[in-house]
Design an enzyme around this catalytic site. Sequence first.
Site: not given
Lengths: 93, 391
Positions: B91, B212-213, B340
Amino acid sequence: MHAMQLSERGRLYNYTIVYRSYPGITVPFISAIVDLDGGGTVKGNLIDVEPDPARLSFDMPVRMVFRGAEIASAEGSGHVAHFFVPDGEAVHD
Amino acid sequence: MWPTFSFLTEKPFMTDVYVVGIDMIRFGRYEQTVVQLAAQAALLAFDDCRIGIHDVQALYSGNIGETMTGQRTLQLIGQTGIPVVNCSNACATGATAFREGWIAIKAGLYDVVLCIGVEKMAAGMIVKKKTGNEPLPPEGLIGSETMPAVFSMVGLEHTRQYGTTLEQFARVSVKNHHHSTFNPKSMYRKETPLEEVLGSEMIAYPNTKLMCSVNVDGAAAAVLMSEEAARKRGLLGRAARIRASALASDAWSPRNQVMQDVNTVSRQAAQSAFEMAGLGPDELDLVELHDCFATAEILHYENLGLCADGDGGRLIDSGDTALGGRIPVNVSGGLLSKGHPLGATGIANIYEITTHLRGEAGARQVDGARIGLTHVVGLGSACAVHILEKT
């Protein structure tokens, strides 16, 4: 290198209850991090207790057991895996 | 001519590096390919500083899912033969590509570089690919390795230490979803009241689905220049000066072989960044941090020094990290609502900070923003922290 005997008893350091996992994995289950008495940290499923936060507490005593992997994995037949269970009789200082 | 410094006593002259052009596509789901999205972001960044591909001396391309993404992007926007470096760092991928560009200009190799972050994601949970030699996949047998499980555990460790509650974690999601309603480039732009966050499907206790993304497609790109190059082109006015660029890997910590530790690595990167910038967390006007799960944001408040250890839960309760508060965090909507796309995230958050430093953030503008910080953590682990300042 030398062999070391780790304790089969320990305490629940941390956990999560997994409700959504990879396709084909049976849920819910408890993913646990256990600090063994005398040192060492091991990850594994905590079984024989309801996957409910109300039934779990940090530092609760647990014991490592070995059972057929098929109880947690569809491909587990013929394998043995470690699991944790609540350890009611344990005497800890 | 020989340089006039001594290696032992003086540092050679190093230019400041500036973000002069930066943009992102709106995060969402796209039919286009990875490189088409990357090309789109690159052209937007060029437009932002009125340059073209012939001005670019090197490309640093961040993407996890594919290979040779940078070169294939150039096939769409101009194959000028410049050096291309493809970066993959979980990430922290986009931020790592950005940092490689910064290093190259710092080193005096180039004056103008392009950095791109891009990703296309499958909807739903990230499923780890089989490596081929695992006798039995560990998921569900030896605990869980899913991202929600990892970050739920990280959150519950905070609960263990400080008593942080499910409601406090959930409030992060309420705040970031609220922020995203002001951001036209966010994937989602919907309010999610606390009851809705708490009532949504439990994924891994204590993170519900709305904590949660979102796995989405996206791309972001930045043009970096040396001070001289930016001045010559008259670009310093809207530029953001990079005060610090720090990257860390995870140092050993007692349980990190069985339980991911995003704290140690974040603290190390943050400390390096603050030292490099010569400033402290109190001097920040806004922060974009890695809220891949609602639980994570609370920890990173402490990891980045926005509050004392153990005060993360109280900080979200206080409203200080909401737009209009003392230190607004994730006014873009964050990973939780903006989305994301792994490789793009680390440049998209620099876009957000730069937009505020320029005073161009519209309805979500942090008033008088002068200094901002970005933070991303990739599991495995890599943490990148950048500090940017208005010029």
